[in-house]
Design an enzyme around this catalytic site. Structure first.
Site, mmCIF file in Angstrom:
data_model
loop_
_atom_site.group_PDB
_atom_site.id
_atom_site.type_symbol
_atom_site.label_atom_id
_atom_site.label_comp_id
_atom_site.label_asym_id
_atom_site.label_seq_id
_atom_site.Cartn_x
_atom_site.Cartn_y
_atom_site.Cartn_z
ATOM 1 N N SER A 139 0.853 -1.185 0.000
ATOM 2 C CA SER A 139 0.000 0.000 0.000
ATOM 3 C C SER A 139 0.884 1.229 0.000
ATOM 4 C CB SER A 139 -0.884 0.014 1.262
ATOM 5 O OG SER A 139 -1.512 1.266 1.452
ATOM 6 N N TYR A 152 -2.675 -1.478 10.143
ATOM 7 C CA TYR A 152 -2.693 -1.656 8.688
ATOM 8 C C TYR A 152 -1.409 -1.109 8.074
ATOM 9 C CZ TYR A 152 -4.158 -1.338 3.817
ATOM 10 O OH TYR A 152 -4.228 -1.469 2.457
#
Length: 254
Positions: A139, A152
């Site tokens: 990400s 995350y």
């Protein structure tokens, strides 16, 4: 990674980026197997998209990964691409452990142990193929943190370094390691993200990804233009400004 002629398994592809990528890869002449937890979604995908195979898999469950891997390889012995797509993202408040600990443990299990277990289940098979790819999914938040999603961010930073490391180890094999690095995309990863004006429309994102794979078959990282703001903040020397901008704008990271 070649854009066509592959047999591709994408666990975590019953919706969002995973499903959109699966459909585009099928359209480019690949055999695609979609994996997911919910049988009803798998049945719907198989009915609506003839030619796509499906398998039930829970990437948070080691036994489920082993079982699904055996099923996939028995039906598709020519499998040469694994895309470790499955992942979860949750907002956390780290002032109080009761509000984040269970979330953090779940995220690490799904986002870090899941890909590790998937790679372990397929890596020997992939090394026996003349041309193979493991596509990991990190990400933009692996490179600049969104303050409301600490676990995350950390899980995706781990995937980035895992990708860098196993690429070095597998350099003496036929297996390529490609890291997909999405920015915020209009999916249901977080509540409200599908409508976020700061996120890239899903179709636009996947079209750019497919174009990059086609144009750069030897790429180590697949980076659409929108993610480079985050990906290269430290290299540009504007990391602090990027983090400030990221956390002052949209809660979903763009």
């Amino acid at each position: 990674m070649n854009i066509s002629g592959n047999t591709v398994f994408i666990p975590g592809a019953t919706s969002g980026i995973g499903l959109a990528l699966a459909l585009e890869l099928q359209a480019r002449g690949n055999t695609v197997i979609v994996g997911g937890r919910r049988v009803e979604l798998l049945e719907r995908i198989a009915a609506e998209h003839p030619g796509i195979d499906t398998v039930r898999i829970d990437t948070a469950d080691a036994a489920s990964i082993d079982s699904a891997a055996k099923e996939v390889l028995a039906k598709h012995p020519g499998l040469n691409v694994l895309v470790t797509m499955a992942g979860i993202m949750r907002i956390e408040d780290w002032h109080r452990p009761e509000s984040f600990l269970a979330s953090a443990e779940s995220i690490v299990t799904t986002n870090v142990l899941g890909p590790i277990r998937l790679i372990a289940a397929f890596v020997e098979h992939l090394q026996a193929q003349p041309d193979a790819t493991i596509m990991t999914v990190s990400s933009g938040l692996a490179f600049a943190p969104l303050k409301v999603t600490p676990s995350y961010n950390a899980s995706k930073a781990a995937i980035h370094m895992l990708s860098e490391s196993i690429r070095l180890q597998l350099a003496d094999t036929t297996v390529k390691i490609v890291e997909l690095e999405p920015p915020a995309v209009r999916t249901a990863l977080l509540p409200g993200q599908e409508e976020s004006e700061f996120a890239v429309p899903l179709e636009e994102y996947v079209a750019e990804v497919i174009a990059l794979i086609e144009a750069q078959p030897d790429a180590k990282e697949i980076q659409v233009e929108r993610v480079k703001f985050l990906r290269y903040a430290e290299a540009r020397g504007d990391y602090d400004q990027v983090v400030q901008t990221l956390n002052a704008s949209d809660p979903h990271g763009e």
